[in-house]
Design an enzyme around this catalytic site. Sequence first.
Site, mmCIF file in Angstrom:
data_model
loop_
_atom_site.group_PDB
_atom_site.id
_atom_site.type_symbol
_atom_site.label_atom_id
_atom_site.label_comp_id
_atom_site.label_asym_id
_atom_site.label_seq_id
_atom_site.Cartn_x
_atom_site.Cartn_y
_atom_site.Cartn_z
ATOM 1 N N GLU A 1 2.736 7.280 5.200
ATOM 2 C CA GLU A 1 3.734 7.780 4.245
ATOM 3 C C GLU A 1 3.733 7.048 2.902
ATOM 4 O O GLU A 1 4.711 6.377 2.550
ATOM 5 C CB GLU A 1 5.140 7.740 4.867
ATOM 6 C CG GLU A 1 5.284 8.626 6.096
ATOM 7 C CD GLU A 1 6.741 8.799 6.548
ATOM 8 O OE1 GLU A 1 7.615 8.083 6.030
ATOM 9 O OE2 GLU A 1 6.982 9.662 7.410
ATOM 10 N N GLU B 1 4.132 11.914 13.650
ATOM 11 C CA GLU B 1 5.498 11.490 13.968
ATOM 12 C C GLU B 1 6.419 12.693 13.989
ATOM 13 O O GLU B 1 6.333 13.561 13.109
ATOM 14 C CB GLU B 1 6.064 10.526 12.901
ATOM 15 C CG GLU B 1 5.559 9.125 12.947
ATOM 16 C CD GLU B 1 6.258 8.212 11.925
ATOM 17 O OE1 GLU B 1 7.419 8.485 11.547
ATOM 18 O OE2 GLU B 1 5.616 7.225 11.520
HETATM 19 C C1 NOJ Z 1 8.775 7.385 9.121
HETATM 20 C C2 NOJ Z 1 8.164 6.034 9.281
HETATM 21 O O1 NOJ Z 1 6.778 6.091 9.354
HETATM 22 C C3 NOJ Z 1 8.743 5.234 10.424
HETATM 23 O O2 NOJ Z 1 8.426 3.900 10.193
HETATM 24 C C4 NOJ Z 1 10.228 5.489 10.539
HETATM 25 O O3 NOJ Z 1 10.824 4.647 11.476
HETATM 26 C C5 NOJ Z 1 10.424 6.936 10.931
HETATM 27 N N1 NOJ Z 1 9.812 7.804 9.963
HETATM 28 C C6 NOJ Z 1 11.888 7.338 11.092
HETATM 29 O O4 NOJ Z 1 12.554 7.211 9.908
#
Ligand code: NOJ
Length: 443
Positions: free
Chosen positions: A166, A355
């Site tokens: 991200e 994710e």
């Molecule tokens: C994106 C991130 O990559 C991760 O580190 C985070 O905990 C999750 N989304 C949830 O916000």
Amino acid sequence: MNRKDFGDDFYWGISNAAYQVEGANTAEGKGLSIWDVFTQKRNKIFKGHNGDIACDYYNKFTDDIYLIYQSNIPNYRFSISWSRIFPEGIGQINYKGIDFYNRVIEFCLELGIEPWITLYHWDLPEALQKKGGWTNRDVVQWFNEYVACCIKNFGDRVSKWIVLNEPMVFTGAGYFLGVHAPGKKGLTNFLAAAHHAALCQSSGGRTIRSLQSQSFIGTSFSHSHLEPFRKDDKKDQMAKIKVDALINRLFIEPLLGLGYPVKDLPILNRMEKYILADDMQDLKFDMDFVGIQVYTRELIKHAPLIPFVQANIVKASDRFVHHTIMNWEVFPNSIYEAVKRINEYKGVKQIIVTENGAAFDDVLYNNTISDTLRKDYLKNHLNKLLKAKNEGIKVNGYFVWTLTDNFEWAEGYNPKFGLVHVDFLTQKRTIKDSGKWYKDFLS
Ligand code: NOJ
């Protein structure tokens, strides 16, 4: 719906990240990262929480990986802490750090779990931040030295790589809004950091490919499905286009050779001063897969006073819709829209959802957590993903965020995303009903 519907070659997995779980933040030669430093600052993190201990995964990783094994999850995505390997960011290697990840990898392989390594999940070595961090163009060399070291040390057993996690979030929250490490603000910091991150995304891919012929390389983008708040309002529609250029297109498009989305977000023209002669060419790299991380949809409203985008996100709670602790609307169709959208880009070979998950209030009662909301969230998202797959969209994997409850950045330990509950006083793990459901689903 069952697992078979997705096909035999579909990658099922679970994800976490070093700073959010490892703890042991100064153990065995590890250098400080920007998150070790940022969490010590006042009023930055919910209740002053930090990742000094977190889930004590550094000492308990065998327990946690064993939980993955018991849950029938065949793929495990985790990240490497750069400052565990290079305490000063570059130069001297900390072999204890290499050793640690070797043990993690070995244990996965022993249990038949495929390791997927994220090379950068937000924890830049503090020593490099002192030299400007992502705003310093030298980060491209620093990062590639680190990547090469990881491939040389782990590449004999690991072939699945995610270059950056991200980039929009770590440059936006970390160098524009100042709400994530290293807490820098402003357009100048942001545009420099963003361009250098985009260069690292492609050059990191090239470094891996040059050192390992059998690699499977991707990089992960946050992606929110966007809609104008008032469907027919021209200004809201324009606002949506701008926000989309910023949060969904800024990193994937240069990677695919499309350049930065300056037409829809003219402020990006100011990036020019960081762009050298061959950069636009260098930003391209043909990834084996594109990782996307999908949680919600956002509704966008015209807001003339907001600089650069003249837009606001209308919060889920203000819209009175079902939402998670993060105030993210539960909107399963967002995953369908997201993969469909990414699939439309020419040059995307495969999409993997690296994710997806949700934070809800969990109640531990009689050693049980009946987290129906999380279970439904996952099921409903998977249903929509299957719909996309059945329509011929090239989506080929799904990783739940996340294994254990952990340190959720600026929100500290308050939002709990895990399929496994952690009692942070005793470090006891309890599998939630959602975790049991995922296990049954994968059996
Ligand atoms: C994106 C991130 O990559 C991760 O580190 C985070 O905990 C999750 N989304 C949830 O916000």
